[in-house]
Design an enzyme around this catalytic site. Structure first.
Site, mmCIF file in Angstrom:
data_model
loop_
_atom_site.group_PDB
_atom_site.id
_atom_site.type_symbol
_atom_site.label_atom_id
_atom_site.label_comp_id
_atom_site.label_asym_id
_atom_site.label_seq_id
_atom_site.Cartn_x
_atom_site.Cartn_y
_atom_site.Cartn_z
ATOM 1 N N LEU A 279 -23.023 -5.884 28.392
ATOM 2 C CA LEU A 279 -22.080 -5.589 29.272
ATOM 3 C C LEU A 279 -22.560 -4.567 29.993
ATOM 4 O O LEU A 279 -22.307 -4.371 31.011
ATOM 5 C CB LEU A 279 -20.589 -5.631 28.693
ATOM 6 C CG LEU A 279 -20.030 -7.341 29.210
ATOM 7 C CD1 LEU A 279 -19.968 -7.793 28.380
ATOM 8 C CD2 LEU A 279 -18.517 -6.746 29.179
ATOM 9 N N ASN B 286 -2.275 4.753 -2.922
ATOM 10 C CA ASN B 286 -3.570 3.886 -3.942
ATOM 11 C C ASN B 286 -4.946 3.497 -3.132
ATOM 12 O O ASN B 286 -5.668 2.594 -4.237
ATOM 13 C CB ASN B 286 -2.055 3.682 -5.485
ATOM 14 C CG ASN B 286 -1.822 2.439 -3.880
ATOM 15 O OD1 ASN B 286 -1.739 2.410 -2.318
ATOM 16 N ND2 ASN B 286 -0.363 1.906 -4.434
ATOM 17 N N GLY B 287 -3.910 3.109 -1.672
ATOM 18 C CA GLY B 287 -5.286 2.546 -0.817
ATOM 19 C C GLY B 287 -5.700 0.842 -1.706
ATOM 20 O O GLY B 287 -4.443 -0.058 -1.751
ATOM 21 N N GLU C 128 -15.905 -4.539 0.187
ATOM 22 C CA GLU C 128 -16.549 -3.655 -0.439
ATOM 23 C C GLU C 128 -15.267 -4.542 -1.723
ATOM 24 O O GLU C 128 -15.498 -5.015 -2.207
ATOM 25 C CB GLU C 128 -15.784 -2.387 -0.650
ATOM 26 C CG GLU C 128 -17.425 -1.745 -0.194
ATOM 27 C CD GLU C 128 -16.961 -1.517 2.013
ATOM 28 O OE1 GLU C 128 -17.421 -0.563 2.641
ATOM 29 O OE2 GLU C 128 -16.006 -1.465 1.553
ATOM 30 N N SER D 149 0.552 -0.880 -0.334
ATOM 31 C CA SER D 149 -0.324 -0.003 0.140
ATOM 32 C C SER D 149 0.540 1.589 0.298
ATOM 33 O O SER D 149 2.027 1.447 0.410
ATOM 34 C CB SER D 149 -0.646 -0.237 1.140
ATOM 35 O OG SER D 149 -1.435 -1.330 1.267
ATOM 36 N N GLY E 74 -3.490 -14.741 2.111
ATOM 37 C CA GLY E 74 -3.473 -14.301 3.627
ATOM 38 C C GLY E 74 -5.093 -13.460 4.249
ATOM 39 O O GLY E 74 -5.110 -13.460 5.610
ATOM 40 N N GLU F 222 -5.487 -5.825 4.201
ATOM 41 C CA GLU F 222 -5.747 -6.832 3.097
ATOM 42 C C GLU F 222 -7.386 -6.822 2.373
ATOM 43 O O GLU F 222 -7.723 -8.114 1.915
ATOM 44 C CB GLU F 222 -5.614 -8.230 4.177
ATOM 45 C CG GLU F 222 -4.334 -8.316 4.733
ATOM 46 C CD GLU F 222 -3.215 -9.342 4.698
ATOM 47 O OE1 GLU F 222 -3.581 -10.754 4.286
ATOM 48 O OE2 GLU F 222 -2.397 -9.215 6.136
#
Length: 419
Positions: A342, A134-135, A371, A130, A246, A367
């Site tokens: 809780l 760019n992501g 979407e 990454s 991964g 990873e």
């Protein structure tokens, strides 16, 4: 908590589960909250995991690993993440994204330096794909590696790198030929102590605080030619294949968070009394626990299916994406429901539910976002349907429709009404 009936685990897989679970409950449970609070990398735990063979799970024994199957690996990561999701993330990236790819593609002459000490847990690996610009568009890499004849000259930066500042080795994806776009990306193995490599400040994250994440910067970094992984220009293909594997690890990490959320919610519901009885007797609480358990078991089956497919050397893009999508959304759901059960105790750090809630969120992002997972699933699904001739039931003919109309008219006639 039991996994009985969720497929048949062999004896080795059961031994892995029991061994890792025992270690986690004895060594990780008491310290996870402190590592999270201090934002401290859990070196003592990582060293012990290395001694147990869990930092080279699927690496061959001759290369320093444990030679586990993928199902055993998924079980191990889930159990580790049940105790500490940060440690689960460290192990998943190190095992799935670094060690596996080095073993598969690196020049064997580099194993003594860049694989064996990593598989033994003495050193940590990182995976650098990454960038800030760019992501999810991994093919748009601006980091470059120029062929200088005897070496590659690496320049650029990578963002949100898990294990970055604590790593001793990195797999870096860089553009070697801009004109070829994604077919011009190559993968390079980079020792972290190489001149010109530097790191940004550790990111201050919402969750997984004990996992160190940062920017990695390359300024005229010289990398020997034989540190190229595989073929020049195949880096993007390698990155996508590696992320498929991964995602099994991240699905397992998410399962650990989800299971931990259910564990604490069920225990608290049995012990907390209101209106003169345990709150576990209330329908609203039972409904939440039932939803959590069903979603966890469903996600676990998908994760084990993906891992089994990998062991069988079958395609896993769709299966891994389905596992990661469902497990990550299950982690977020279960962590949310645990806090609801809780109540106020779920909102304070005296109980680990709030940590589970913070840790779960990243599993839907790294990873491959949820979407992107939907895109991967749908694209593979449509390819499968396009490759086969699917039989579907025939539509009613006009003759059949007339028959149905006659029957309908007879049914609604005055005579039928008085019969």
């Amino acid at each position: 908590m039991s996994t009985a009936g969720l497929g048949v685990l062999n004896e080795t897989q059961e031994q892995v589960r029991d061994m890792v679970r025992g270690f986690v409950e004895e060594r990780i449970f008491p310290v996870a909250a402190n590592y999270d609070k201090k934002h401290e990398f859990p070196w003592p735990i990582i060293n012990e995991l290395g001694e147990l063979g869990l930092m080279g799970c699927c690496i061959k024994e001759e290369n320093g690993g444990s030679d586990m199957d993928a199902v055993s690996y998924a079980i191990a990561i889930e159990e580790i993440s049940r105790g500490c999701a940060s440690t689960g993330a460290i192990c998943s990236v190190h095992n799935s994204l670094y060690c596996d790819l080095v073993q598969r593609l690196a020049d064997p002459s580099l194993f003594d330096e860049m694989l064996i000490p990593f598989a033994q847990g003495q050193k940590i690996g990182a995976f650098l794909l990454s960038e800030t610009s760019n992501g999810s568009d991994a093919a748009a890499a601006s980091t470059t590696a120029k062929d200088m004849g005897d070496y590659w000259l690496l320049n650029g930066s990578k963002a949100w790198i898990t294990n970055g500042p604590v790593s001793s080795g990195m797999i870096v994806f860089a553009t070697t030929d801009k004109s070829l776009k994604h077919k011009g990306i190559s993968a390079l193995l980079v020792p972290t102590n190489t001149r010109g490599v530097s790191f940004g400040a550790p990111e201050d994250k919402l969750g997984i605080h004990a996992s160190t994440t940062s920017l990695v910067i390359f300024e005229d970094v010289q990398i020997p030619k034989n540190y190229l992984l595989g073929n020049e220009g195949d880096g993007f293909k390698y990155s996508m294949m590696t992320l498929d594997s991964g995602r099994i690890g991240i699905a397992a990490q998410a399962l650990g968070i989800a299971q931990a959320s259910l564990d604490i919610a069920a225990k608290y519901a049995n012990e907390r009394h209101a209106f003169g009885k345990p709150i576990s007797s209330l329908y609203a609480i039972q409904h939440k626990l039932s939803q959590m358990a069903c979603r966890i078991d469903s996600a676990r089956l998908l994760t084990w299916r993906a891992a089994s497919s990998k062991d069988a050397k079958l395609p896993i893009s769709k299966e891994a994406a389905m596992a990661k999508l469902c497990a990550s959304e299950t982690a977020t759901f279960c962590a949310h429901q645990a806090i609801q059960i809780l109540g106020g105790m779920g909102f304070v750090s005296d109980m680990p539910a709030e940590r589970y809630y913070r840790d779960a969120r990243i599993t839907e992002i790294y990873e491959g976002t949820s979407e992107v997972m939907h895109l991967v699933i749908a694209q593979n699904l449509l390819k499968e349907y396009a490759a086969i001739d699917i039989a579907i039931p025939a539509a009613p003919t006009i003759k059949h429709l007339g028959h149905y109309q006659q029957l309908d008219e007879e049914h609604h006639s005055p005579a039928a009404a008085t019969a």
